[in-house]
Design a protein around this motif. Structure first.
Motif, PDB file in Angstrom:
ATOM      1  N   LEU A  30      -4.062  -1.436  -4.800  1.00  0.00           N
ATOM      2  CA  LEU A  30      -5.082  -0.515  -5.305  1.00  0.00           C
ATOM      3  C   LEU A  30      -5.400   0.571  -4.287  1.00  0.00           C
ATOM      4  N   ALA A  31      -5.523   0.213  -3.016  1.00  0.00           N
ATOM      5  CA  ALA A  31      -5.820   1.213  -1.986  1.00  0.00           C
ATOM      6  C   ALA A  31      -4.720   2.263  -1.909  1.00  0.00           C
ATOM      7  N   GLY A  32      -3.461   1.835  -1.973  1.00  0.00           N
ATOM      8  CA  GLY A  32      -2.361   2.793  -1.933  1.00  0.00           C
ATOM      9  C   GLY A  32      -2.295   3.651  -3.173  1.00  0.00           C
ATOM     10  N   LEU A  33      -2.559   3.055  -4.324  1.00  0.00           N
ATOM     11  CA  LEU A  33      -2.585   3.799  -5.579  1.00  0.00           C
ATOM     12  C   LEU A  33      -3.622   4.911  -5.517  1.00  0.00           C
ATOM     13  N   ILE A  34      -4.812   4.600  -5.073  1.00  0.00           N
ATOM     14  CA  ILE A  34      -5.864   5.610  -4.946  1.00  0.00           C
ATOM     15  C   ILE A  34      -5.466   6.670  -3.928  1.00  0.00           C
ATOM     16  N   GLY A  35      -4.874   6.233  -2.818  1.00  0.00           N
ATOM     17  CA  GLY A  35      -4.434   7.190  -1.803  1.00  0.00           C
ATOM     18  C   GLY A  35      -3.390   8.150  -2.330  1.00  0.00           C
ATOM     19  N   LEU A  94       2.670 -11.436  -9.259  1.00  0.00           N
ATOM     20  CA  LEU A  94       2.516 -11.081  -7.854  1.00  0.00           C
ATOM     21  C   LEU A  94       2.046  -9.639  -7.702  1.00  0.00           C
ATOM     22  N   ALA A  95       1.346  -9.382  -6.611  1.00  0.00           N
ATOM     23  CA  ALA A  95       0.843  -8.035  -6.379  1.00  0.00           C
ATOM     24  C   ALA A  95       1.976  -7.016  -6.360  1.00  0.00           C
ATOM     25  N   ARG A  96       3.115  -7.381  -5.792  1.00  0.00           N
ATOM     26  CA  ARG A  96       4.212  -6.411  -5.718  1.00  0.00           C
ATOM     27  C   ARG A  96       4.781  -6.072  -7.089  1.00  0.00           C
ATOM     28  N   GLU A  97       4.526  -6.928  -8.084  1.00  0.00           N
ATOM     29  CA  GLU A  97       5.005  -6.644  -9.428  1.00  0.00           C
ATOM     30  C   GLU A  97       4.160  -5.588 -10.130  1.00  0.00           C
ATOM     31  N   LEU A  98       2.989  -5.300  -9.611  1.00  0.00           N
ATOM     32  CA  LEU A  98       2.156  -4.223 -10.157  1.00  0.00           C
ATOM     33  C   LEU A  98       2.751  -2.849  -9.864  1.00  0.00           C
ATOM     34  N   VAL A  99       3.372  -2.727  -8.704  1.00  0.00           N
ATOM     35  CA  VAL A  99       3.734  -1.417  -8.178  1.00  0.00           C
ATOM     36  C   VAL A  99       4.707  -0.640  -9.070  1.00  0.00           C
ATOM     37  N   THR A 102       0.820  -1.203   0.000  1.00  0.00           N
ATOM     38  CA  THR A 102       0.000   0.000   0.000  1.00  0.00           C
ATOM     39  C   THR A 102       0.856   1.256   0.000  1.00  0.00           C
ATOM     40  N   GLY A 103       1.864   1.282   0.865  1.00  0.00           N
ATOM     41  CA  GLY A 103       2.701   2.468   0.968  1.00  0.00           C
ATOM     42  C   GLY A 103       3.505   2.730  -0.289  1.00  0.00           C
ATOM     43  N   GLU A 104       4.114   1.687  -0.862  1.00  0.00           N
ATOM     44  CA  GLU A 104       4.894   1.878  -2.074  1.00  0.00           C
ATOM     45  C   GLU A 104       4.005   2.306  -3.238  1.00  0.00           C
ATOM     46  N   ALA A 105       2.789   1.777  -3.312  1.00  0.00           N
ATOM     47  CA  ALA A 105       1.881   2.182  -4.382  1.00  0.00           C
ATOM     48  C   ALA A 105       1.520   3.660  -4.266  1.00  0.00           C
ATOM     49  N   ALA A 106       1.343   4.146  -3.034  1.00  0.00           N
ATOM     50  CA  ALA A 106       1.039   5.566  -2.841  1.00  0.00           C
ATOM     51  C   ALA A 106       2.174   6.444  -3.351  1.00  0.00           C
ATOM     52  N   LEU A 107       3.409   6.050  -3.058  1.00  0.00           N
ATOM     53  CA  LEU A 107       4.558   6.820  -3.542  1.00  0.00           C
ATOM     54  C   LEU A 107       4.694   6.717  -5.059  1.00  0.00           C
ATOM     55  N   ARG A 108       4.482   5.553  -5.613  1.00  0.00           N
ATOM     56  CA  ARG A 108       4.577   5.379  -7.057  1.00  0.00           C
ATOM     57  C   ARG A 108       3.500   6.180  -7.792  1.00  0.00           C
ATOM     58  N   ALA A 109       2.382   6.417  -7.123  1.00  0.00           N
ATOM     59  CA  ALA A 109       1.308   7.207  -7.730  1.00  0.00           C
ATOM     60  C   ALA A 109       1.580   8.703  -7.667  1.00  0.00           C
ATOM     61  N   GLY A 110       2.647   9.100  -6.959  1.00  0.00           N
ATOM     62  CA  GLY A 110       3.035  10.501  -6.961  1.00  0.00           C
ATOM     63  C   GLY A 110       2.982  11.218  -5.640  1.00  0.00           C
ATOM     64  N   ALA A 111       2.542  10.549  -4.564  1.00  0.00           N
ATOM     65  CA  ALA A 111       2.541  11.202  -3.255  1.00  0.00           C
ATOM     66  C   ALA A 111       3.971  11.571  -2.859  1.00  0.00           C
ATOM     67  N   GLY A 112       4.119  12.667  -2.100  1.00  0.00           N
ATOM     68  CA  GLY A 112       5.447  13.149  -1.758  1.00  0.00           C
ATOM     69  C   GLY A 112       6.029  12.582  -0.486  1.00  0.00           C
TER      70      GLY A 112
END
Length: 295
Positions: free
Chosen positions: A236-241, A278-283, A47-57
């Motif tokens: 997905l939750a982290g990406l949206i976040g 794997l889910a981590r491969e999406l990130v 979740t956390g890595e997806a949030a950063l990959r989506a552009g959170a600072g």
């Protein structure tokens, strides 16, 4: 009941907020992810890595004390908050008081990934949400949604920029309907729950439905079977976040998140196989997919 198709044409009509050149990490949004347990100590990494990959600072992650140190080493970009655990290894109800002061310094709160729906976890979520008056974006996922089944919507104080991300089982627990009833009319149920909770609903399934409190709705039907794997919802939750943290309104963040998540799954289907990725491969795919749509 009609709804719009969530596709590339919709994304182009509803772009993400631009990030200015020279923008610092605070201007791109601060995300706090709360969840995990001793049984699933690594869930928040996704979740956390997806949030950063989506552009959170900036990223903070809060989880049970026994997992916090190792998770912090695994994700060195994040600040860690260690929380007390109950006898089942879940976040203890008393942790709500620790987090309330922290929440005020973030722009987006993602609550629920990696948590169970046990009694202690439900009490923790209720304690946290009961007096929450949060001006930022709130994403509720997994056990946080199931925990709302005992929560009176009239006590719901957060009325804007709220996103629920249930699959059919979680929607059944939240709504009181059976899975079969939801499958018979998924769009109608998503719209009803969006109105009841003043929240954008992303109902995940073979087809995913996005509904806003004002009745606007979308359908996304271009995912893949491989996304039905452990940890995919955490991503997905982290990406949206992350998208919400960088300034996307709730409906736009949920819609873009569903689409980018689906595109990442389809990309891996071509590279690895229809199932087995794997889910981590999406990130790592998230930034390139977002950038491709923003061109």
């Amino acid at each position: 009941m009609s709804c719009q198709q969530l596709d590339e044409a919709w994304l182009k009509r509803h772009p993400l907020p631009a990030i200015a050149q020279g923008a610092d990490k605070n201007s791109r949004g601060r995300v706090l992810v709360v969840g995990g347990a001793e049984f699933v100590p690594g869930a928040l990494r996704l979740t956390g890595e997806a949030a950063l990959r989506a552009g959170a600072g900036k990223l903070q992650m809060a989880t049970v004390r026994s997992s916090a140190l190792s998770l912090g080493v695994l994700v060195p970009e994040a600040a860690m908050i260690a929380l007390p655990a109950d006898e089942e290894g879940e976040i203890a109800p008393a942790a709500a008081e620790i987090l309330k002061a922290r929440i005020t310094s973030c722009d987006t709160l993602v609550l629920g990934p990696g948590m169970s729906s046990g009694k202690g976890a439900r009490t923790f979520v209720a304690n946290l949400l009961d007096s929450l008056d949060f001006p930022g974006s709130l994403i509720l996922d997994a056990a946080a949604l199931v925990s709302l089944r005992d929560f009176d919507p009239s006590r719901w104080r957060v009325k804007e920029n709220v996103i629920f991300t249930p699959h059919y089982g979680e929607m059944a627990a939240l709504s009181g309907l059976s899975v079969e009833e939801i499958k018979a009319r998924p769009l109608a149920v998503a719209i009803e729950m969006a109105s009841r909770w003043s929240a954008v609903i992303l109902l995940k399934g073979d087809k995913s439905y996005v509904a806003s409190p004002d009745g606007e709705s979308l359908v996304y039907s271009d995912g893949c079977v491989g996304l039905g794997t452990g940890g995919s919802g955490d991503v997905l939750a982290g990406l949206i976040g992350g998208l919400a943290a960088r300034g996307a309104p709730a409906l736009r963040a949920a819609a873009w998140g569903a689409w980018v998540h689906g595109r990442a799954g389809r990309t891996l289907t071509k590279v690895i196989g229809e199932v087995g990725f794997l889910a981590r491969e999406l990130v790592p795919l998230i930034p390139e997919i977002i950038d491709g749509e923003l061109q």
